[in-house]
Write a protein that holds these residues in place. Structure first.
Motif, PDB file in Angstrom:
ATOM      1  N   GLY A  30      18.275   6.247 -52.348  1.00  0.00           N
ATOM      2  CA  GLY A  30      18.636   5.822 -53.696  1.00  0.00           C
ATOM      3  C   GLY A  30      19.962   5.084 -53.721  1.00  0.00           C
ATOM      4  O   GLY A  30      20.124   4.094 -54.437  1.00  0.00           O
ATOM      5  N   ARG A  31      20.907   5.549 -52.924  1.00  0.00           N
ATOM      6  CA  ARG A  31      22.201   4.865 -52.851  1.00  0.00           C
ATOM      7  C   ARG A  31      22.039   3.462 -52.267  1.00  0.00           C
ATOM      8  O   ARG A  31      22.669   2.508 -52.736  1.00  0.00           O
ATOM      9  N   PHE A  32      21.182   3.340 -51.251  1.00  0.00           N
ATOM     10  CA  PHE A  32      20.934   2.021 -50.672  1.00  0.00           C
ATOM     11  C   PHE A  32      20.364   1.074 -51.721  1.00  0.00           C
ATOM     12  O   PHE A  32      20.782  -0.079 -51.826  1.00  0.00           O
ATOM     13  N   PHE A  37      22.839  -3.181 -57.340  1.00  0.00           N
ATOM     14  CA  PHE A  37      23.094  -3.393 -58.768  1.00  0.00           C
ATOM     15  C   PHE A  37      24.455  -2.879 -59.245  1.00  0.00           C
ATOM     16  O   PHE A  37      24.893  -3.234 -60.329  1.00  0.00           O
ATOM     17  N   VAL A  38      25.097  -2.011 -58.473  1.00  0.00           N
ATOM     18  CA  VAL A  38      26.307  -1.324 -58.934  1.00  0.00           C
ATOM     19  C   VAL A  38      27.474  -1.637 -57.999  1.00  0.00           C
ATOM     20  O   VAL A  38      27.316  -1.629 -56.778  1.00  0.00           O
ATOM     21  N   ARG A  39      28.637  -1.895 -58.565  1.00  0.00           N
ATOM     22  CA  ARG A  39      29.842  -2.107 -57.765  1.00  0.00           C
ATOM     23  C   ARG A  39      30.234  -0.804 -57.065  1.00  0.00           C
ATOM     24  O   ARG A  39      29.989   0.275 -57.584  1.00  0.00           O
ATOM     25  N   PRO A  40      30.869  -0.881 -55.900  1.00  0.00           N
ATOM     26  CA  PRO A  40      31.258   0.339 -55.188  1.00  0.00           C
ATOM     27  C   PRO A  40      32.225   1.237 -55.970  1.00  0.00           C
ATOM     28  O   PRO A  40      32.226   2.450 -55.799  1.00  0.00           O
ATOM     29  N   ASP A  41      33.041   0.656 -56.843  1.00  0.00           N
ATOM     30  CA  ASP A  41      34.007   1.443 -57.619  1.00  0.00           C
ATOM     31  C   ASP A  41      33.552   1.653 -59.062  1.00  0.00           C
ATOM     32  O   ASP A  41      34.366   1.930 -59.944  1.00  0.00           O
ATOM     33  N   SER A  42      32.276   1.567 -59.305  1.00  0.00           N
ATOM     34  CA  SER A  42      31.734   1.681 -60.660  1.00  0.00           C
ATOM     35  C   SER A  42      31.943   3.082 -61.235  1.00  0.00           C
ATOM     36  O   SER A  42      31.826   4.076 -60.526  1.00  0.00           O
ATOM     37  N   PRO A  43      32.228   3.186 -62.542  1.00  0.00           N
ATOM     38  CA  PRO A  43      32.370   4.500 -63.168  1.00  0.00           C
ATOM     39  C   PRO A  43      31.024   5.100 -63.589  1.00  0.00           C
ATOM     40  O   PRO A  43      30.994   6.185 -64.176  1.00  0.00           O
ATOM     41  N   ILE A  46      25.767   8.222 -62.486  1.00  0.00           N
ATOM     42  CA  ILE A  46      24.699   8.380 -61.494  1.00  0.00           C
ATOM     43  C   ILE A  46      25.184   7.886 -60.131  1.00  0.00           C
ATOM     44  O   ILE A  46      24.976   8.549 -59.110  1.00  0.00           O
ATOM     45  N   TRP A  47      25.854   6.754 -60.125  1.00  0.00           N
ATOM     46  CA  TRP A  47      26.401   6.215 -58.878  1.00  0.00           C
ATOM     47  C   TRP A  47      27.446   7.161 -58.287  1.00  0.00           C
ATOM     48  O   TRP A  47      27.462   7.395 -57.077  1.00  0.00           O
ATOM     49  N   ARG A  48      28.313   7.716 -59.126  1.00  0.00           N
ATOM     50  CA  ARG A  48      29.325   8.660 -58.626  1.00  0.00           C
ATOM     51  C   ARG A  48      28.676   9.900 -58.033  1.00  0.00           C
ATOM     52  O   ARG A  48      29.136  10.424 -57.019  1.00  0.00           O
ATOM     53  N   PHE A  50      25.617  10.065 -56.654  1.00  0.00           N
ATOM     54  CA  PHE A  50      25.020   9.670 -55.381  1.00  0.00           C
ATOM     55  C   PHE A  50      26.086   9.566 -54.295  1.00  0.00           C
ATOM     56  O   PHE A  50      25.861   9.971 -53.157  1.00  0.00           O
ATOM     57  N   ARG A  51      27.245   9.024 -54.648  1.00  0.00           N
ATOM     58  CA  ARG A  51      28.339   8.927 -53.668  1.00  0.00           C
ATOM     59  C   ARG A  51      28.874  10.299 -53.306  1.00  0.00           C
ATOM     60  O   ARG A  51      29.198  10.548 -52.149  1.00  0.00           O
ATOM     61  N   LEU A  52      28.968  11.187 -54.292  1.00  0.00           N
ATOM     62  CA  LEU A  52      29.435  12.546 -54.025  1.00  0.00           C
ATOM     63  C   LEU A  52      28.520  13.256 -53.027  1.00  0.00           C
ATOM     64  O   LEU A  52      28.986  13.946 -52.114  1.00  0.00           O
ATOM     65  N   LEU A  53      27.220  13.079 -53.172  1.00  0.00           N
ATOM     66  CA  LEU A  53      26.263  13.736 -52.290  1.00  0.00           C
ATOM     67  C   LEU A  53      26.182  13.093 -50.904  1.00  0.00           C
ATOM     68  O   LEU A  53      25.852  13.781 -49.935  1.00  0.00           O
ATOM     69  N   THR A  54      26.451  11.810 -50.793  1.00  0.00           N
ATOM     70  CA  THR A  54      26.164  11.131 -49.531  1.00  0.00           C
ATOM     71  C   THR A  54      27.370  10.593 -48.771  1.00  0.00           C
ATOM     72  O   THR A  54      27.203  10.158 -47.632  1.00  0.00           O
ATOM     73  N   ASP A  55      28.560  10.606 -49.343  1.00  0.00           N
ATOM     74  CA  ASP A  55      29.720  10.045 -48.639  1.00  0.00           C
ATOM     75  C   ASP A  55      29.969  10.728 -47.295  1.00  0.00           C
ATOM     76  O   ASP A  55      30.206  10.073 -46.285  1.00  0.00           O
ATOM     77  N   TRP A  56      29.913  12.046 -47.273  1.00  0.00           N
ATOM     78  CA  TRP A  56      30.159  12.772 -46.017  1.00  0.00           C
ATOM     79  C   TRP A  56      29.068  12.462 -44.985  1.00  0.00           C
ATOM     80  O   TRP A  56      29.346  12.348 -43.783  1.00  0.00           O
ATOM     81  N   TRP A  57      27.832  12.312 -45.449  1.00  0.00           N
ATOM     82  CA  TRP A  57      26.720  12.026 -44.555  1.00  0.00           C
ATOM     83  C   TRP A  57      26.843  10.611 -43.978  1.00  0.00           C
ATOM     84  O   TRP A  57      26.598  10.397 -42.784  1.00  0.00           O
ATOM     85  N   LEU A  58      27.242   9.666 -44.804  1.00  0.00           N
ATOM     86  CA  LEU A  58      27.440   8.302 -44.311  1.00  0.00           C
ATOM     87  C   LEU A  58      28.592   8.244 -43.302  1.00  0.00           C
ATOM     88  O   LEU A  58      28.535   7.489 -42.329  1.00  0.00           O
TER      89      LEU A  58
END
Length: 108
Positions: A30-32, A37-43, A46-48, A50-58
């Motif tokens: 989903g993050r991919f 559609f979403v900037r990396p620093d978007s507020p 849903i994007w935040r 997804f980043r919270l769940l996957t940042d450590w994994w990436l």
């Protein structure tokens, strides 16, 4: 009551990691898809999430990925790793007899 183990509660060591790897794989996918559609620093909440769940994994996947792989494709690669680990984990648990079976194996 036949004395058979409960399909869910008796096999929690199988279900919990399998579910966690599925969540990790699908959120990476989903993050991919969302990063188009979403900037990396978007507020966007849903994007935040997804980043919270996957940042450590990436971050973990980045350490084993060659540097010529673009960061754009890293979430897709992380999803593939999570799906692969989930498959290997499930097969291992089935082979060890630690996963539920739908029917009994009977000798012929």
């Amino acid at each position: 009551m036949t004395g058979e183990p409960h399909f869910i509660f008796s096999y929690l060591p199988f279900w919990v990691p399998l579910y966690a790897l599925a969540v990790l794989a699908w959120t990476s996918l989903g993050r991919f898809l969302m990063q188009v559609f979403v900037r990396p620093d978007s507020p966007n909440y849903i994007w935040r999430f997804f980043r919270l769940l996957t940042d450590w994994w990436l971050g973990a996947i980045r350490t084993i990925t060659p540097l010529y792989v673009s960061p754009f494709y890293l979430p897709l690669l992380a999803a593939l790793w999570a799906f692969g680990l989930r498959f290997v984990f499930a097969i291992t648990m089935f082979a060890l007899g630690l996963a539920p079976r739908i029917s009994e194996l009977r000798g012929g």
